[in-house]
Design a protein around this motif. Structure first.
Motif, PDB file in Angstrom:
ATOM      1  N   ARG A 134       0.837  -1.208   0.000  1.00 12.56           N
ATOM      2  CA  ARG A 134       0.000   0.000   0.000  1.00 12.56           C
ATOM      3  C   ARG A 134       0.871   1.256   0.000  1.00 12.56           C
ATOM      4  O   ARG A 134       0.582   2.236  -0.656  1.00 12.56           O
ATOM      5  CB  ARG A 134      -0.914  -0.033   1.226  1.00 12.56           C
ATOM      6  N   PHE A 135       1.944   1.205   0.781  1.00 14.93           N
ATOM      7  CA  PHE A 135       2.876   2.334   0.827  1.00 14.93           C
ATOM      8  C   PHE A 135       4.138   1.960   0.053  1.00 14.93           C
ATOM      9  O   PHE A 135       4.450   0.783  -0.096  1.00 14.93           O
ATOM     10  CB  PHE A 135       3.215   2.695   2.272  1.00 14.93           C
ATOM     11  N   GLU A 136       4.854   2.966  -0.392  1.00 11.53           N
ATOM     12  CA  GLU A 136       6.005   2.707  -1.267  1.00 11.53           C
ATOM     13  C   GLU A 136       7.192   2.084  -0.543  1.00 11.53           C
ATOM     14  O   GLU A 136       8.060   1.497  -1.167  1.00 11.53           O
ATOM     15  CB  GLU A 136       6.449   4.007  -1.946  1.00 11.53           C
ATOM     16  N   THR A 137       7.232   2.264   0.771  1.00 13.08           N
ATOM     17  CA  THR A 137       8.382   1.745   1.521  1.00 13.08           C
ATOM     18  C   THR A 137       7.907   0.777   2.603  1.00 13.08           C
ATOM     19  O   THR A 137       6.786   0.882   3.103  1.00 13.08           O
ATOM     20  CB  THR A 137       9.169   2.890   2.191  1.00 13.08           C
ATOM     21  N   LEU A 191      17.316   2.343   2.444  1.00 11.41           N
ATOM     22  CA  LEU A 191      17.056   3.783   2.475  1.00 11.41           C
ATOM     23  C   LEU A 191      17.855   4.440   3.611  1.00 11.41           C
ATOM     24  O   LEU A 191      17.942   3.896   4.709  1.00 11.41           O
ATOM     25  CB  LEU A 191      15.569   4.050   2.690  1.00 11.41           C
ATOM     26  N   ARG A 192      18.422   5.598   3.285  1.00  9.37           N
ATOM     27  CA  ARG A 192      19.177   6.338   4.310  1.00  9.37           C
ATOM     28  C   ARG A 192      18.225   6.960   5.330  1.00  9.37           C
ATOM     29  O   ARG A 192      18.556   7.138   6.483  1.00  9.37           O
ATOM     30  CB  ARG A 192      20.008   7.425   3.647  1.00  9.37           C
ATOM     31  N   GLN A 193      17.074   7.364   4.851  1.00  8.19           N
ATOM     32  CA  GLN A 193      16.029   7.906   5.721  1.00  8.19           C
ATOM     33  C   GLN A 193      14.748   7.144   5.426  1.00  8.19           C
ATOM     34  O   GLN A 193      14.431   6.981   4.240  1.00  8.19           O
ATOM     35  CB  GLN A 193      15.809   9.399   5.443  1.00  8.19           C
ATOM     36  N   PRO A 194      13.970   6.689   6.353  1.00  5.13           N
ATOM     37  CA  PRO A 194      14.179   6.714   7.781  1.00  5.13           C
ATOM     38  C   PRO A 194      15.378   5.846   8.182  1.00  5.13           C
ATOM     39  O   PRO A 194      15.655   4.841   7.514  1.00  5.13           O
ATOM     40  CB  PRO A 194      12.893   6.095   8.330  1.00  5.13           C
ATOM     41  N   TRP A 235      14.749   0.106   6.185  1.00  4.04           N
ATOM     42  CA  TRP A 235      13.669   0.486   5.262  1.00  4.04           C
ATOM     43  C   TRP A 235      14.090   0.240   3.823  1.00  4.04           C
ATOM     44  O   TRP A 235      15.205   0.574   3.424  1.00  4.04           O
ATOM     45  CB  TRP A 235      13.313   1.955   5.471  1.00  4.04           C
ATOM     46  N   THR A 269      12.429   0.054  -0.425  1.00  3.71           N
ATOM     47  CA  THR A 269      11.280   0.327  -1.298  1.00  3.71           C
ATOM     48  C   THR A 269      10.670  -1.020  -1.692  1.00  3.71           C
ATOM     49  O   THR A 269      11.353  -2.055  -1.648  1.00  3.71           O
ATOM     50  CB  THR A 269      11.701   1.084  -2.571  1.00  3.71           C
ATOM     51  N   ASP A 327      12.636  -2.951  -4.277  1.00  3.02           N
ATOM     52  CA  ASP A 327      13.916  -3.536  -3.875  1.00  3.02           C
ATOM     53  C   ASP A 327      13.759  -4.578  -2.779  1.00  3.02           C
ATOM     54  O   ASP A 327      14.752  -4.973  -2.154  1.00  3.02           O
ATOM     55  CB  ASP A 327      14.864  -2.434  -3.360  1.00  3.02           C
ATOM     56  N   LYS A 368      19.427   5.346  -1.961  1.00  4.79           N
ATOM     57  CA  LYS A 368      18.068   5.890  -1.962  1.00  4.79           C
ATOM     58  C   LYS A 368      17.716   6.406  -0.574  1.00  4.79           C
ATOM     59  O   LYS A 368      18.292   5.989   0.429  1.00  4.79           O
ATOM     60  CB  LYS A 368      17.072   4.801  -2.354  1.00  4.79           C
ATOM     61  N   THR A 369      16.747   7.288  -0.557  1.00  7.06           N
ATOM     62  CA  THR A 369      16.238   7.785   0.725  1.00  7.06           C
ATOM     63  C   THR A 369      14.780   8.157   0.558  1.00  7.06           C
ATOM     64  O   THR A 369      14.262   8.194  -0.568  1.00  7.06           O
ATOM     65  CB  THR A 369      17.080   8.988   1.212  1.00  7.06           C
ATOM     66  N   LEU A 370      14.131   8.407   1.670  1.00  5.64           N
ATOM     67  CA  LEU A 370      12.727   8.789   1.622  1.00  5.64           C
ATOM     68  C   LEU A 370      12.613  10.230   2.093  1.00  5.64           C
ATOM     69  O   LEU A 370      13.070  10.570   3.188  1.00  5.64           O
ATOM     70  CB  LEU A 370      11.905   7.867   2.527  1.00  5.64           C
TER      71      LEU A 370
END
Lengths: 298, 265
Positions: A188-191, A224-227, A248, A250, A253, B137-139
């Motif tokens: 539902r969410f991208e991450t 992902l670097r963030q979060p 986290w 995507t 991935d 990548k990041t958000l």
């Protein structure tokens, strides 16, 4: 003074041969009258025109819904319009056949009850489809889990939702089931957060393990670097220290992220000499006391 | 560096060195046309810092051309290919090395740098685009409504002109003149800036790159990026990359995406 008008004697002569073909007094003649023929023609025309009209409406509706609604809502609207159209054709045809509908209504009531019992499941699924549509829990292409089945939503129809599992099987799930059970929309969410749960031995330095976990996340490009990754000590159990490390990723991935992060953690832990704890049990052996012979007198 | 090159039909593999990475280009015959093979190398460049340009090819161990690491494209009988800069397909989220607070009503002008990609084009058609550093990548935003971006780090420079010395050492950087405004009633902590490269051009002097001026407005409902003119450009700047979409198109697209996300239609 009366004036007699002789109307087209030739035309009368031409149509007369049809009536002569089937004598009016015969049983067939009593059924096949001009009136019946006209009724049949009206019925035919009403069916053909009705189908053409419904077909036209369907085509326009499909085009509109394709642009403005998602596949699921569009399909339901089109199906509903189709059923309504067919019902209208049926009523119109009966009227064209000059069949008294009021007489049929009583029969329809009884038939409706019977049909209601027979089509209970289908109607329930159909109505459930509308509730699902209004909730917008998922759409075509989402990955969902229903009970123990996980797959990509392949189609959303009036009565059921079809899932394509990752091993390429098609699973049909009735809409009613989706209303009654828990549905998890995975994408539902991208991450998403990948929760890596590991248990290290009691002797391991937790801080060292924490640093290595963050290094593994840093080295994996698709994390992902963030979060930022989450590190949490979940408890000190009987087998070792339970750790939770959440990174986290995507949705795109997800698979490669799982592979990379687990492999990276194992590689780093192995290089640092950190052991994963396995279920252990300490067994104490108690020696049996030998029977004393001293003091035995014969 | 950003120019047209002859297809290396008779010289083996050609290596373009851009900052800390290498782009290898080779050609194979495929029937009556040619197959152009391209490959980025990120780690090899680090060990080549003191190598002269001529020795680069001999110093790098290249995988054979049938290795799947090569990207292959049929280029027919084209004689040239172009190496041009471009922004990544996804937005770039530049994390500021030093976050700062912006008081209500503040209007601050400065500079940031972001890393572009190297595009290979044949007859005006893009074949492939390689990031100039290992891409992360990041958000940007929350896990519920955030946007997936390319990760980058930069310092916010409040000087009137960008420090081009840093760009000369890394030719993969493009300078963005930036204007930050806080229209909300509370102070805002600026930690990162999200750049939609598809709306931006790249202006080039032969040594350094610059984009249009970016405006970031921090309002009560969030942050909004828009273009704020061209900034100061001298006549020797040429446009080397044009925007892929206009700001209006992007606004409509984003609004529609937001509407879809809200209504799930």
């Amino acid at each position: 003074m009366t004036e007699t008008v002789t109307a087209a004697p030739e035309a009368v002569a031409k149509s007369q041969w049809i009536l002569d073909l089937i004598p009016a007094e015969s049983p067939l003649g009593r059924i096949f009258t001009i009136d019946t023929a006209l009724k049949l023609t009206r019925v035919g025309i009403s069916i053909v025109l009705g189908l053409l009209f419904v077909g036209l409406i369907m085509t326009v509706l499909k085009r509109i819904t394709r642009k403005r609604l998602n596949a699921r809502s569009g399909s339901l609207v089109v199906k509903l319009a189709q059923y309504l159209g067919f019902a209208l054709i049926a009523i119109n045809t009966l009227e064209a056949a000059e069949i008294d509908l009021s007489a049929l209504l009583g029969a329809a009531g009884i038939a409706g009850v019977a049909l209601g019992f027979a089509a209970q499941t289908s109607v329930s699924n159909f109505i459930s489809g509308f509730f699902l549509m209004s909730e917008k829990t998922f759409t075509v292409g989402d990955v969902v889990t229903v009970d123990t089945t996980t797959g990509v939503v392949y189609s959303i129809d009036a009565l059921s939702v079809k899932l394509r599992t990752f091993d390429n099987q098609l699973v049909r799930i009735p809409n009613e089931t989706l209303i009654k059970t828990n549905v998890t929309n995975v994408t539902r969410f991208e991450t998403r957060r990948l929760n890596v749960k590991i248990t290290i031995t009691h002797a391991t330095d937790i801080e060292k393990a924490r640093v290595l976990l963050f290094e593994a996340a840093e080295a994996t490009e698709i994390v992902l670097r963030q979060p930022e990754p989450l590190f949490m000590i979940q408890g000190i159990g009987k087998d070792g220290v339970d750790l939770l490390f959440g990174v986290w990723l995507t949705n795109d991935d997800w698979v490669s992220g799982n592979n990379d992060i687990y492999a990276g953690i194992q590689k780093r832990f192995r290089a640092a000499g950190i052991e994963f704890a396995h279920a252990t049990m300490t067994v104490y052996e108690k020696k049996a006391r030998e029977p004393s012979v001293a003091g035995r007198s014969s | 560096m950003w120019e047209q090159y002859e297809v290396p039909r008779s010289e083996g593999t050609r290596i373009h060195r851009i900052g800390s990475m290498l782009i290898c280009v080779a050609v194979e015959m495929a029937g009556e046309g040619d197959l152009l093979s391209a490959m980025p190398m990120y780690d090899a460049a680090l060990s080549l810092k003191k190598t002269t340009r001529k020795n680069v090819v001999s110093s790098v161990t290249l995988p054979p051309l049938d290795d799947p690491v090569w990207y292959k494209f049929f280029i027919d009988s084209s004689k040239h290919y172009e190496l041009l800069p471009g922004y990544p397909q996804i937005p770039v989220c530049v994390r500021l090395k030093e976050a700062f607070s912006l008081p209500p009503g503040a209007d601050l002008k400065g500079w940031i740098f972001s890393r572009i990609e190297a595009r290979i084009l044949v007859s005006g058609v893009e074949l492939v685009s390689f990031p100039l550093a290992k891409p992360h990548k990041t958000l940007y935003g929350t896990p519920e409504t955030g946007v997936i971006c390319r990760y980058d780090e930069a310092q916010f420079l409040t000087s009137s002109e960008p420090m081009f010395e840093s760009m000369l050492t890394d030719p993969g950087l493009v300078a963005h003149p930036v204007r930050l405004r806080n229209t909300s009633s509370t102070a805002v902590r600026v930690t990162e800036l999200c750049i939609y490269g598809e709306q931006l051009s790249i202006f080039w002097t032969g040594a350094r790159m610059q984009s249009e001026r970016l405006s970031f407005v921090f309002g009560s409902s969030g942050v909004r990026m828009s273009l704020d003119g061209q900034g100061s450009l001298s006549p020797d700047w040429t446009t080397i990359a044009k925007p892929r979409v206009s700001g209006e198109e992007r606004f409509i697209e984003r609004s529609f995406e937001l509407f879809k996300a809200m209504t799930r239609l």
